[in-house]
Design a protein around this motif. Sequence first.
Motif, mmCIF file in Angstrom:
data_model
loop_
_atom_site.group_PDB
_atom_site.id
_atom_site.type_symbol
_atom_site.label_atom_id
_atom_site.label_comp_id
_atom_site.label_asym_id
_atom_site.label_seq_id
_atom_site.Cartn_x
_atom_site.Cartn_y
_atom_site.Cartn_z
ATOM 1 N N UNK B 121 0.844 -1.197 0.000
ATOM 2 C CA UNK B 121 0.000 0.000 0.000
ATOM 3 C C UNK B 121 0.881 1.249 0.000
ATOM 4 N N UNK B 126 -3.987 13.088 -0.469
ATOM 5 C CA UNK B 126 -4.840 12.954 -1.659
ATOM 6 C C UNK B 126 -4.376 13.822 -2.825
ATOM 7 N N UNK B 128 -1.329 14.254 -3.665
ATOM 8 C CA UNK B 128 -0.124 13.671 -4.261
ATOM 9 C C UNK B 128 -0.414 13.238 -5.701
ATOM 10 N N UNK B 130 -0.665 10.687 -7.687
ATOM 11 C CA UNK B 130 -0.747 9.225 -7.765
ATOM 12 C C UNK B 130 -0.730 8.745 -9.216
ATOM 13 N N UNK B 145 -0.385 -4.024 -5.854
ATOM 14 C CA UNK B 145 -0.145 -2.619 -5.476
ATOM 15 C C UNK B 145 -1.446 -1.839 -5.301
ATOM 16 N N UNK B 146 -1.449 -0.979 -4.291
ATOM 17 C CA UNK B 146 -2.577 -0.083 -4.029
ATOM 18 C C UNK B 146 -2.046 1.311 -3.715
ATOM 19 N N UNK B 147 -2.818 2.317 -4.024
ATOM 20 C CA UNK B 147 -2.538 3.666 -3.557
ATOM 21 C C UNK B 147 -3.525 4.041 -2.475
ATOM 22 N N UNK B 148 -3.032 4.698 -1.438
ATOM 23 C CA UNK B 148 -3.899 5.045 -0.306
ATOM 24 C C UNK B 148 -3.834 6.552 -0.068
ATOM 25 N N UNK B 149 -4.875 7.279 -0.494
ATOM 26 C CA UNK B 149 -4.843 8.727 -0.332
ATOM 27 C C UNK B 149 -5.303 9.141 1.067
ATOM 28 N N UNK B 156 -5.701 5.057 8.361
ATOM 29 C CA UNK B 156 -5.790 4.814 6.924
ATOM 30 C C UNK B 156 -6.135 3.368 6.591
ATOM 31 N N UNK B 157 -6.036 2.487 7.593
ATOM 32 C CA UNK B 157 -6.263 1.058 7.350
ATOM 33 C C UNK B 157 -7.145 0.463 8.447
#
Lengths: 380, 380
Positions: B121, B126, B128, B130, B145-149, B156-157
């Motif tokens: 992750x 947000x 950024x 991405x 793969x993940x993006x986390x804004x 966040x998780x």
Amino acid sequence: MAEFFTMDHQSHQIFGDDKVKMVINTLPPNGGSGTFSYSKNSYFQKRSSSVEESKIEEEIQKKLDVKKLASASNMIIRVADFGCATGPNTFVNAHKVLEAMKHKHKSQCPNTETNPEFHVFFNDLPSNDFNTLFTSLPQDRNFFACGVPGSFYNRLFPQSSIHFAYSTYALHFLSKSPEVVQELNDPAWNKGRIHYTSASEEVVDAYATQFARDAGNFLDARAVELVPGGMLVIVMQGVPNGMPYSHIINGMLFDCMGSILMELSKEGLFDESEVDSFNFPYYAPSPEEMRKVIEKNGRFSIERMELTDPAPWLKSMEQVIPEWILHVRAAMEPIFITQFGNQATHQMFQRLTKQLLDKRHLLQTKYRDKIQLFLVLKKN
Amino acid sequence: MAEFFTMDHQSHQIFGDDKVKMVINTLPPNGGSGTFSYSKNSYFQKRSSSVEESKIEEEIQKKLDVKKLASASNMIIRVADFGCATGPNTFVNAHKVLEAMKHKHKSQCPNTETNPEFHVFFNDLPSNDFNTLFTSLPQDRNFFACGVPGSFYNRLFPQSSIHFAYSTYALHFLSKSPEVVQELNDPAWNKGRIHYTSASEEVVDAYATQFARDAGNFLDARAVELVPGGMLVIVMQGVPNGMPYSHIINGMLFDCMGSILMELSKEGLFDESEVDSFNFPYYAPSPEEMRKVIEKNGRFSIERMELTDPAPWLKSMEQVIPEWILHVRAAMEPIFITQFGNQATHQMFQRLTKQLLDKRHLLQTKYRDKIQLFLVLKKN
């Protein structure tokens, strides 16, 4: 007919076997939030999607064991949207699905204070405008959000990690156009057209084969990623068993685009071969075809499959034609520009609106067709 | 000193209590891949980060029970990078961490054929870029793969879902500048400066308090998200216990920027109040301060904490000054433009390079300082 335009595509030249092949790959819709953006021009899709809302809630309530799934997963429920685009529709869908699951959990565990946490994964191609998606995430969301870049025709998640997956207006976009339809002198060469609508049997077959392969890959990947008992909901373009696509309103659109592009080539804006080598990677399957793909995969049960009218809210077709084409343009423009350039693309969309307005009486007879395929699968 | 510029910030006016307060919020670095982009100007950070590489591998090998973590989690290992920016450094870091974990798993289970799958992750604000991150993901990656804004100062998780977390050159960026330093007539009003370097004790205290609050929030969030036995690695700017920041090379940079901006205001490019209301939200803690924050949180054990020289690879400071300022500009430009406009920002960076070249002999005496804080925590 409106929810048709979720992704675009792009032409790529692949060099091999001493010849140049054109492959039209699927691409995500227009990014940003400008005049022709998907985020501003996707409310038709939203309304069409809402037609299935109560059915999804019903299926979750009846058939998804949220209590069991949550307790087997440390009280974390993972939800994925395959083909999320840039929003805002994906957020509406996520909200509805989560509400239905919370409701189900509450009905299963009326006295518990331990509620599941929700982790929602928004997937689309790496070239999707995730920046727009991320900056428009609802501030007051009650889930943890992730973006997942990648083609949903491949694996995107670890095995047995997703509890609920959905895909809305995305799965009719093939991973690419079938190669043979671009091959000069092949029996399936699709000369002078940009789609299988009104094309030869060979072209239709090539598209159908590509769809079966792509949808098979989609189901294979999801079968690994979904937990047993997990649910997969698909809303996409469909067609009644045995009906030629030229009878469908979207087929008329493709035919119209193709003939306008031929016109423009005759006017000298680009070479006719540009039309010959351009085939939109889109296929609307019949329930029968979809059933075959699911049965071949063999790891899902079909809980519900039906064709519905995507626009029961629409009182008349002719009044929304310009708006409809705005939606089409928002979604398709980049690939047309890639292939035909700015000027020709602009002219094509201008003429498209005019020509479809001229055909409004014919369109008016067709817009009530049941061409939205709704599908609920459960992972064995 | 190079790895300093991972995030930028932006000024916001908050209206309340009948007065206008300026708050300088942290923002991500320059997006895209152009001349001043972070993706093109972050190789100093990469090299400085690599100084800690073998230590991280050692800690994973010695102290992370990968076998136990994987088997308790359906053979899925979840890894998160907090403050990933746009790449490519984050991919290098992820690769190294995953290789170390695979190696450890293999050493724990030499005969197994069941290897864990990795879900990585990538988190940043947000805003950024991405899109750049996602389109530059390694094609041959062996992880999902993940993006986390979102701000890493918040949750966040889901709870107990992350096995290994790291944050590289990000945690010295405060969530915002302390408000009091912008308050006219407050004892902590930081008139004529843009940072706590060389400022009054009140200003330094205000920054230290903000850091303790932010780092506390960071640890509180990670303590919920990490599984017991999970590992948290932090690489960030630090300072030896008791050393004033003006003695540090980065402090000299801030002082220089501040005095150039004052010069420019005297030349009429903007009002001096623009400097008064601008405070860079950046704080480099001492090991002692960091220890207090960790102990207050109480849910992590300190496995390793040390200050290191971030640039042992650097043979001479003076030769890299223009490159260094390019890195600074890549990371900071947007916020300076927001506050001071394009022209003044351009001039500021031009003069900055000149002035620091003039001070090269002084800089040369300082660039060997141990000002990189390396920290390995384990979740109880």
